[in-house]
Write an enzyme that holds these catalytic residues in place. Structure first.
Site, PDB file in Angstrom:
ATOM      1  N   THR A   1      20.671 145.345  50.298  1.00  0.00           N
ATOM      2  CA  THR A   1      19.703 144.315  49.903  1.00  0.00           C
ATOM      3  C   THR A   1      18.378 144.926  49.448  1.00  0.00           C
ATOM      4  OG1 THR A   1      20.672 142.791  51.471  1.00  0.00           O
ATOM      5  CG2 THR A   1      18.428 142.324  50.827  1.00  0.00           C
TER       6      THR A   1
ATOM      7  N   ASP B   1      26.946 147.467  48.268  1.00  0.00           N
ATOM      8  CA  ASP B   1      26.717 146.710  49.497  1.00  0.00           C
ATOM      9  C   ASP B   1      27.331 147.575  50.602  1.00  0.00           C
ATOM     10  OD1 ASP B   1      26.656 143.379  50.362  1.00  0.00           O
ATOM     11  OD2 ASP B   1      27.538 144.851  51.718  1.00  0.00           O
ATOM     12  N   SER B   2      26.646 147.690  51.726  1.00  0.00           N
ATOM     13  CA  SER B   2      27.115 148.661  52.725  1.00  0.00           C
ATOM     14  C   SER B   2      28.422 148.249  53.388  1.00  0.00           C
ATOM     15  CB  SER B   2      26.036 148.941  53.764  1.00  0.00           C
ATOM     16  OG  SER B   2      25.942 147.904  54.690  1.00  0.00           O
ATOM     17  N   SER B   3      28.881 147.030  53.153  1.00  0.00           N
ATOM     18  CA  SER B   3      30.210 146.657  53.670  1.00  0.00           C
ATOM     19  C   SER B   3      31.303 147.446  52.954  1.00  0.00           C
ATOM     20  CB  SER B   3      30.455 145.162  53.498  1.00  0.00           C
ATOM     21  OG  SER B   3      29.465 144.470  54.209  1.00  0.00           O
TER      22      SER B   3
ATOM     23  N   THR C   1      22.042 147.073  55.594  1.00  0.00           N
ATOM     24  CA  THR C   1      21.943 147.040  57.055  1.00  0.00           C
ATOM     25  C   THR C   1      23.291 146.831  57.745  1.00  0.00           C
ATOM     26  OG1 THR C   1      21.437 144.685  56.960  1.00  0.00           O
ATOM     27  CG2 THR C   1      19.567 146.202  57.081  1.00  0.00           C
ATOM     28  N   ASP C   2      24.265 146.231  57.033  1.00  0.00           N
ATOM     29  CA  ASP C   2      25.508 145.817  57.703  1.00  0.00           C
ATOM     30  C   ASP C   2      26.224 146.967  58.414  1.00  0.00           C
ATOM     31  OD1 ASP C   2      25.010 143.267  56.910  1.00  0.00           O
ATOM     32  OD2 ASP C   2      26.528 143.204  55.323  1.00  0.00           O
TER      33      ASP C   2
HETATM   34  N1  ASP Z   1      25.189 143.105  52.859  1.00  0.00           N
HETATM   35  C1  ASP Z   1      24.010 143.941  52.776  1.00  0.00           C
HETATM   36  C2  ASP Z   1      24.427 145.379  52.995  1.00  0.00           C
HETATM   37  O1  ASP Z   1      24.687 145.779  54.102  1.00  0.00           O
HETATM   38  C3  ASP Z   1      23.007 143.518  53.770  1.00  0.00           C
HETATM   39  C4  ASP Z   1      21.757 144.351  53.791  1.00  0.00           C
HETATM   40  O2  ASP Z   1      21.525 145.221  53.005  1.00  0.00           O
HETATM   41  O3  ASP Z   1      20.916 144.093  54.657  1.00  0.00           O
HETATM   42  O4  ASP Z   1      24.529 146.122  52.046  1.00  0.00           O
END
Ligand code: ASP
Length: 350
Positions: A26, A69-71, A101-102
């Site tokens: 994000t 996206d970190s997922s 953050t994920d």
């Molecule tokens: N879905 C996002 C990620 O982990 C959420 C974030 O960045 O906070 O890439």
């Protein structure tokens, strides 16, 4: 990978050199001309964050070709990030990894095991709101992460560890967990104190900061032949059987109740002990974010101890999963069994 240089000190001499590795998340989203959120061009960082100039740093930014996206993070990405840090280690004073953050706590844990003997800061941060948004937490998170990555005392880095900096707190990476998806205080480290708090000053808690290593060693082989089995009342033996029968499985993180407790039913124990006899490592990690596994404290964990389930102490699931991947990849099962309960990067209280 795209590489750019931003000297925020010009024309003065920069105080420190920091490498930023931008992976996505994000943090780096901005609205394009149609109003759609897309990863932003990092060379424009000074436009989004003019106060960067006050830090007087020589910054190099390496961006993933396609920020993710970190997922979607995979062990290959950890290998790429760790290699970049290893290759640039001598020329830089510190490192900041910008990451969604994920799965940030998994990446922080993995890097802490892959970069053995670290003596410089690797600070991972991100944001809950894109940097382009007015109320975004991205600006403060990045500025303070950079300050920490550049901070020295008597010529030595203050933080010789892989950490997560988020919402005013610096946490040991392999003790952190994402606990919040809406508010800014996204991370917690229940079993270890914060290494620093950022207020008017950055207040370092020197007593809990790890010791610097003498020589950096890169452990880059990862073996993902592992799984997590999370217990719940009513879990069927068909489920436990399916998990313990996965072909070529090398380890199971068994997420237990409370201080490491599990059902005492003979069928359940038989399935676990059958896997252990086939050389599968079973590591007991509590579902509670705080406290620790003490096998044998209750009758409901004594049997686990007897059949050869290993205690994961106060490790997080994120640390357990990534430590298993690194140890299995580097050393194989027998040595992993010996090392899994010993602190390699401050992830477990010994
Ligand atoms: N879905 C996002 C990620 O982990 C959420 C974030 O960045 O906070 O890439």
């Amino acid at each position: 990978m795209k590489k750019i240089n931003i000297n925020t000190a010009t024309p003065a001499k920069p105080q420190s050199k920091v490498l930023i590795i931008y992976t996505g998340g994000t943090f780096g989203m901005a609205h394009d001309t149609n109003g759609v959120l897309v990863p932003f061009d990092f060379s424009l960082i000074l436009e989004h964050l003019p106060s960067l100039r006050n830090l007087s740093l020589d910054l190099t930014v390496i961006s993933f070709d396609n920020p993710i996206d970190s997922s979607n993070i995979q062990p290959e990405h950890w290998q790429q990030i760790a290699k970049l840090i290893f290759e640039n280690y001598e020329s830089q004073d510190g490192f900041v990894v910008l990451h969604g953050t994920d799965t940030m706590a998994f990446t922080a844990s993995a890097l802490s095991f892959m970069l053995q003997g670290l003596a410089k800061p690797v600070i991972i941060t991100g944001a809950q709101l894109p940097i382009s948004e007015t109320r975004s937490d991205a600006r403060e998170n990045l500025i303070t992460a950079l300050e920490i990555a550049a901070a020295k005392k008597e010529g030595l880095a203050i933080i010789p560890e892989v950490c997560i900096y988020f919402d005013d707190e610096l946490l040991r990476g392999n003790r952190s967990k994402k606990v919040e998806s809406m508010h800014f205080d996204a991370f917690e480290s229940e079993n270890y104190p914060a290494l620093a708090k950022a207020g008017v000053m950055i207040d370092y808690n020197e007593k809990v900061i790890g010791q610097p290593g003498t020589e950096l060693k890169l452990l880059s082989k990862l073996d993902p032949s592992i799984t997590i089995l999370k217990l719940f009342p009513g879990i069927t033996m068909a489920t436990v059987n399916a998990v313990t029968s996965i072909p070529n499985l090398k380890a199971i993180v068994l997420e237990t109740f409370g201080s490491g407790n599990a059902p005492t039913s003979p069928e359940f124990l038989k399935l676990l002990s059958g896997a252990i006899k086939k050389e599968v490592i079973i590591l007991n990690i509590s579902q509670c974010p705080g406290g620790m596994v003490v096998q044998g404290k209750y009758e409901t964990s004594r049997d686990l101890q007897e059949i050869g389930v290993l205690s994961g102490g106060d490790m997080t699931t994120e640390a357990a999963v990534t430590k298993l991947m690194v140890l299995l990849g580097e050393y194989g099962s027998a040595k992993t069994k010996r090392l899994i309960g010993i602190s390699l990067a401050g992830e477990i209280t010994n």
